[in-house]
Write an enzyme that holds these catalytic residues in place. Structure first.
Site, PDB file in Angstrom:
ATOM      1  N   SER A 143       0.887  -1.121  -0.236  1.00 17.33           N
ATOM      2  CA  SER A 143      -0.085   0.195  -0.189  1.00 17.33           C
ATOM      3  C   SER A 143       1.038   1.102  -0.028  1.00 17.33           C
ATOM      4  O   SER A 143       2.220   1.239   0.188  1.00 17.33           O
ATOM      5  CB  SER A 143      -0.811  -0.264   1.323  1.00 17.33           C
ATOM      6  N   TYR A 156      -2.130  -1.531  10.463  1.00 23.34           N
ATOM      7  CA  TYR A 156      -2.013  -1.735   8.887  1.00 23.34           C
ATOM      8  C   TYR A 156      -0.649  -1.276   8.160  1.00 23.34           C
ATOM      9  O   TYR A 156      -0.389  -1.858   7.418  1.00 23.34           O
ATOM     10  CB  TYR A 156      -3.317  -0.750   8.366  1.00 23.34           C
TER      11      TYR A 156
HETATM   12  N1  NAD Z   1      -8.422   0.328  -2.289  1.00 21.43           N
HETATM   13  C1  NAD Z   1      -7.133   0.821  -2.142  1.00 21.43           C
HETATM   14  O1  NAD Z   1      -7.077   1.897  -2.500  1.00 21.43           O
HETATM   15  C2  NAD Z   1      -6.094   0.137  -1.530  1.00 21.43           C
HETATM   16  C3  NAD Z   1      -4.828   0.983  -1.274  1.00 21.43           C
HETATM   17  C4  NAD Z   1      -3.991   0.437  -0.882  1.00 21.43           C
HETATM   18  C5  NAD Z   1      -3.456  -0.942  -0.605  1.00 21.43           C
HETATM   19  N2  NAD Z   1      -4.803  -1.800  -0.898  1.00 21.43           N
HETATM   20  C6  NAD Z   1      -4.742  -3.198  -0.615  1.00 21.43           C
HETATM   21  O2  NAD Z   1      -5.259  -3.878  -1.724  1.00 21.43           O
HETATM   22  C7  NAD Z   1      -5.781  -5.218  -1.400  1.00 21.43           C
HETATM   23  C8  NAD Z   1      -6.987  -5.246  -1.917  1.00 21.43           C
HETATM   24  O3  NAD Z   1      -7.910  -3.988  -1.187  1.00 21.43           O
HETATM   25  P1  NAD Z   1      -9.397  -3.660  -1.627  1.00 21.43           P
HETATM   26  O4  NAD Z   1      -9.542  -2.226  -1.782  1.00 21.43           O
HETATM   27  O5  NAD Z   1      -9.905  -4.663  -2.746  1.00 21.43           O
HETATM   28  O6  NAD Z   1     -10.346  -4.275  -0.298  1.00 21.43           O
HETATM   29  P2  NAD Z   1     -11.784  -4.656  -0.110  1.00 21.43           P
HETATM   30  O7  NAD Z   1     -11.956  -4.578   1.104  1.00 21.43           O
HETATM   31  O8  NAD Z   1     -12.536  -4.025  -1.070  1.00 21.43           O
HETATM   32  O9  NAD Z   1     -11.764  -6.087  -0.545  1.00 21.43           O
HETATM   33  C9  NAD Z   1     -10.786  -7.272   0.215  1.00 21.43           C
HETATM   34  C10 NAD Z   1     -11.518  -8.527  -0.083  1.00 21.43           C
HETATM   35  O10 NAD Z   1     -10.734  -9.594   0.987  1.00 21.43           O
HETATM   36  C11 NAD Z   1     -11.639 -10.291   1.388  1.00 21.43           C
HETATM   37  N3  NAD Z   1     -10.901 -10.517   2.855  1.00 21.43           N
HETATM   38  C12 NAD Z   1     -10.976  -9.696   3.985  1.00 21.43           C
HETATM   39  N4  NAD Z   1     -10.384 -10.349   5.171  1.00 21.43           N
HETATM   40  C13 NAD Z   1     -10.270 -11.677   4.739  1.00 21.43           C
HETATM   41  C14 NAD Z   1      -9.705 -12.735   5.238  1.00 21.43           C
HETATM   42  N5  NAD Z   1      -9.445 -12.899   6.640  1.00 21.43           N
HETATM   43  N6  NAD Z   1      -9.556 -13.839   4.718  1.00 21.43           N
HETATM   44  C15 NAD Z   1      -9.840 -13.951   3.408  1.00 21.43           C
HETATM   45  N7  NAD Z   1     -10.357 -13.043   2.647  1.00 21.43           N
HETATM   46  C16 NAD Z   1     -10.413 -11.798   3.338  1.00 21.43           C
HETATM   47  C17 NAD Z   1     -12.835  -9.477   1.672  1.00 21.43           C
HETATM   48  O11 NAD Z   1     -13.886 -10.452   1.860  1.00 21.43           O
HETATM   49  C18 NAD Z   1     -12.917  -8.812  -0.044  1.00 21.43           C
HETATM   50  O12 NAD Z   1     -13.439  -9.665  -0.882  1.00 21.43           O
HETATM   51  C19 NAD Z   1      -5.488  -5.220   0.122  1.00 21.43           C
HETATM   52  O13 NAD Z   1      -4.409  -5.695   0.279  1.00 21.43           O
HETATM   53  C20 NAD Z   1      -5.285  -3.691   0.598  1.00 21.43           C
HETATM   54  O14 NAD Z   1      -4.724  -3.409   1.618  1.00 21.43           O
HETATM   55  C21 NAD Z   1      -5.986  -1.089  -1.526  1.00 21.43           C
END
Ligand code: NAD
Length: 259
Positions: A143, A156
Site C-alpha cells: 500500500s 495496517y
Molecule cells: N483500495 C485501495 O485504495 C488500496 C490501497 C492500498 C492497498 N490496498 C490493498 O489492496 C488489497 C485489496 O484491497 P481492496 O480495496 O480490494 O479491499 P476490499 O476490502 O474491497 O476487498 C478485500 C477482499 O478481501 C476479503 N477478505 C477480507 N478479510 C479476509 C480474510 N481474513 N480472509 C480472506 N479474505 C478476506 C474480503 O472479503 C474482500 O473480498 C488489500 O491488500 C489492500 O490493503 C488497497
C-alpha cells in the site's frame, strides 16, 4: 491469453481488487482458485466465472486461520499438482479501530496483523512447494502505507511495511527455484475498503479531493491493479523479481499536495 494454462490462487478474490483480478486472470486463460472469507460472494463469483465459460474454484477461507488455510490448500492439492502463481491480495483496513500506536487496542492490533501478515505467511508457506514444481510468481500487496508514512493506521502500516520487506526476502530466497516475488503498492483505488476508510473524511465527496492529492487527477480502478498483477504473473514479467510497484497515480511521489 497472458495466463493460458496457468493455475493461480488469489486471496480476497471475491471482492474489490481481488474480484477484478479473478475476472481478468480468468479471461487471460488462468484456472482461478479464489480464497475469500465471504462465503456468499465466493459462491456468486465462482458461478459468474463458470457461467462465463471460465475455469474457477472458490473456497471460503479466513486466511488468518492457519487451520482454514491448510484445509483450503489440502483441497487445492486434490485438484492440481502444481501452481503457477499466488496473488496475496486479501487484507483489512479497520477504520476507526486502527489508529495511532498508543491508541490501538491490543486485540485490534493482533487482528490486523493476523489477517494482513500472518495470512500472507500461511498462504505463501503452503503455496511454495507447489510453485517450486515448475517455477511461478508470487504477487504481494502492500500500500502507499508501506512506502510512505500514513497517519492513524499504525497496525495496517506495520503490515504493509512488512509486506514490502518480505517481498524482498522471498525474491532472494526463492529466485533459484524460478519463483519471482513482486509487490504492488496501491493507493486510492475506488473499492469498499477506500470508501470505508474515508467515511469521516469530509473531503472524500469533494471533486477537488483527488485534484489535491493525485497527479493523475482521478481515482484508480480495481482493473488498474488487476492488470499489473496479471502482467506480474505472466511470462512477460519473467525477469522481474523483488520489484515494489507503486500503483497510485503518483500520489506518493507528489512533493506538494497543494498543487
Ligand atoms: N483500495 C485501495 O485504495 C488500496 C490501497 C492500498 C492497498 N490496498 C490493498 O489492496 C488489497 C485489496 O484491497 P481492496 O480495496 O480490494 O479491499 P476490499 O476490502 O474491497 O476487498 C478485500 C477482499 O478481501 C476479503 N477478505 C477480507 N478479510 C479476509 C480474510 N481474513 N480472509 C480472506 N479474505 C478476506 C474480503 O472479503 C474482500 O473480498 C488489500 O491488500 C489492500 O490493503 C488497497
Amino acid at each position: 491469453m497472458m495466463l493460458k494454462n496457468k493455475t493461480i490462487v488469489i486471496t480476497g478474490a471475491a471482492g474489490g481488487i481481488g474480484y477484478s483480478a479473478s475476472k481478468r486472470f480468468a479471461k487471460e486463460g488462468a484456472f482461478v482458485v479464489g480464497l475469500d472469507v465471504n462465503e456468499e460472494l465466493c459462491k456468486k463469483v465462482e458461478k459468474e466465472l463458470i457461467d462465463g465459460g471460465y475455469k474457477a474454484k472458490f473456497i471460503q477461507c479466513d486466511i488468518s486461520s492457519k487451520e482454514a488455510v491448510n484445509k483450503a490448500f489440502d483441497e487445492i492439492e486434490s485438484l492440481v499438482k502444481s501452481l503457477d502463481g499466488l496473488y496475496n491480495n486479501a487484507s483489512v483496513f479497520l477504520d476507526g479501530r486502527d489508529g495511532k500506536l498508543g491508541d490501538i487496542k491490543s486485540d485490534i492490533w493482533h487482528k490486523i496483523l493476523s489477517i494482513n501478515l500472518n495470512g500472507m505467511y500461511y498462504c505463501t508457506k503452503r503455496a511454495l512447494p507447489l510453485l517450486k514444481t515448475n517455477g511461478g510468481a508470487i504477487v504481494n500487496t502492500a500500500s502507499s502505507a508501506g512506502v510512505t508514512g500514513i497517519p492513524e493506521c499504525a497496525a495496517y502500516t506495520a503490515t504493509k511495511g512488512a509486506t514490502v520487506t518480505l517481498t524482498r526476502s522471498l525474491a532472494v530466497d526463492y529466485g533459484k527455484y524460478n519463483i519471482r516475488t513482486n509487490c504492488i503498492a496501491p493507493a486510492a483505488i475506488l473499492t469498499d475498503m477506500v470508501k470505508a476508510s474515508n467515511l469521516n473524511n469530509p473531503a472524500f465527496n469533494n471533486d477537488k479531493f483527488l485534484e489535491m492529492v493525485t497527479p493523475l487527477r482521478r481515482w484508480g480502478t480495481p482493473e488498474d491493479i488487476a492488470a499489473i498483477a496479471c502482467w506480474l504473473c505472466s511470462d512477460d514479467a519473467s525477469y522481474i523479481n523483488g520489484a515494489i510497484i507503486r500503483a497510485d497515480g503518483g500520489i506518493t511521489i507528489n512533493g506538494d499536495v497543494n498543487r
